[in-house]
Design a protein around this motif. Structure first.
Motif, PDB file in Angstrom:
ATOM      1  N   SER A  24       1.042  -0.965  -5.864  1.00 46.39           N
ATOM      2  CA  SER A  24       2.023  -2.518  -4.718  1.00 46.39           C
ATOM      3  C   SER A  24       1.805  -3.699  -5.131  1.00 46.39           C
ATOM      4  CB  SER A  24       0.576  -2.454  -3.641  1.00 46.39           C
ATOM      5  OG  SER A  24       0.459  -1.019  -2.615  1.00 46.39           O
ATOM      6  N   ASP A  51       6.823   1.065   0.014  1.00 45.84           N
ATOM      7  CA  ASP A  51       5.041   1.238  -0.758  1.00 45.84           C
ATOM      8  C   ASP A  51       4.888   2.287   0.685  1.00 45.84           C
ATOM      9  OD1 ASP A  51       2.754   1.663  -2.028  1.00 45.84           O
ATOM     10  OD2 ASP A  51       2.668  -1.329  -1.744  1.00 45.84           O
ATOM     11  N   GLU A  52       4.821   4.041  -0.459  1.00 43.49           N
ATOM     12  CA  GLU A  52       4.014   4.343   0.331  1.00 43.49           C
ATOM     13  C   GLU A  52       4.174   4.968   2.151  1.00 43.49           C
ATOM     14  OE1 GLU A  52       0.634   6.740  -1.065  1.00 43.49           O
ATOM     15  OE2 GLU A  52       0.034   4.358  -2.509  1.00 43.49           O
TER      16      GLU A  52
HETATM   17 MG    MG Z   1      -1.290   0.313  -2.868  1.00 35.23          MG
END
Ligand code: MG
Ligand code: ATP
Length: 260
Positions: free
Chosen positions: A46, A159-160
């Motif tokens: 991240s 991000d995911e």
């Molecule tokens: Mg992360």
């Protein structure tokens, strides 16, 4: 050549002393490329995205540039999509998608048709008047995708984004994202801890080491598209990368358990 990171390190100052999150990250992403990052929890995935987004400042002597210009802060050319996206609960679906266009002072008469076009792209036209709390997780992420793409950014940073979804919804969204990417050809940087997801999407998969995050290895993925998570060669490639990743996950586990 579009995005370039050179010697990017990041140290967080905390009450318990400095935490080195990233160390000497070097990579380059070409225009229209789809690059996935994987690595164990806490390795700095991240943080890399936040630095590219301009939300975090890297340590001195790090350079981040887009088309030759240094990244100094956030900008409309880069849009970040999170795991649980921050859609506006007080706006309905179509107004969420229109929001960025209105902020950009896009000509009024073009706002609705463009928002409609992107809602169609994510198959949510029927839900244009629904409120966010009325949608499933997968639908919310599709609204987030439409809202990000409608403003025509150069780059999507993800991000995911699918990690809280069930397996079937995730698979459907992986197909949808591949289709959309093949049409609009945006640069996408996608972070996940799921190897198959990374191999399914990426032109390249970059493996980060356990904290501090460094680039451990890079894999070029030449499998034909669209790819499905269960494809034989996708599974084989994922297993190959798993060896590398497992070493790093084991390091994290050893560190977290200490002497216990
Ligand atoms: Mg992360
Ligand atoms: N704002 C912050 N202040 C202090 N430390 C931070 C901050 N943000 C991240 N860190 C630390 O930096 C390291 C990397 O964090 P980051 O969130 O980038 O990891 P990640 O790979 O995204 O993890 P996950 O897979 O769990 O999302 C971690 O050790 C984390 O504790």
């Amino acid at each position: 050549m579009e995005l370039v990171l050179r010697n990017v390190s990041k140290t967080f100052r905390t009450a318990n002393g400095p935490i080195k999150a990233l160390e000497d990250i070097d990579f380059q992403v070409d225009t229209g490329e789809f690059v996935c990052f994987i690595g164990p929890s806490g390795c700095g995935k991240s943080t890399v995205l936040n630095i590219i987004a301009g939300l975090e400042k890297p340590d001195p002597h790090s350079t981040v540039s887009i088309d030759g210009s240094p990244v100094e802060g956030p900008g409309p050319d880069r849009i970040l999509i999170f795991q649980q996206d921050a859609l506006f609960p007080w706006l309905n679906v179509i107004n969420n998608v229109e929001f960025g266009l209105k902020m950009k002072k896009f000509p009024n008469e073009k706002v609705r048709p463009l928002a409609e076009e992107f809602l169609r792209m994510v198959h949510l036209s029927r839900f244009r008047n629904s409120y966010i709390h009325e949608l499933s997780g997968g639908m919310r992420q599709r609204v987030a995708l439409a809202r990000a793409l409608v403003v025509n950014p150069k780059m999507l940073l993800m991000d995911e984004p699918f990690s809280s979804l069930d397996a079937q919804t995730r698979e459907r969204l992986l197909m949808l994202l591949q289709t959309i990417w093949s049409i609009i050809g945006k640069t996408i940087i996608f972070v996940t801890h799921n190897i198959r997801e990374a191999v399914c999407l990426g032109d390249r998969v970059i493996v980060l080491t356990a904290s501090p995050g460094r680039i451990k290895r890079e894999f070029r993925i030449d499998l034909p598209r669209p790819r499905r998570l269960g494809d034989g060669r996708l599974v084989e490639t994922s297993n190959l990368i798993m060896g590398d990743l497992k070493e790093e996950i084991d390091k994290v586990v050893r560190e977290e358990m200490g002497d216990d």
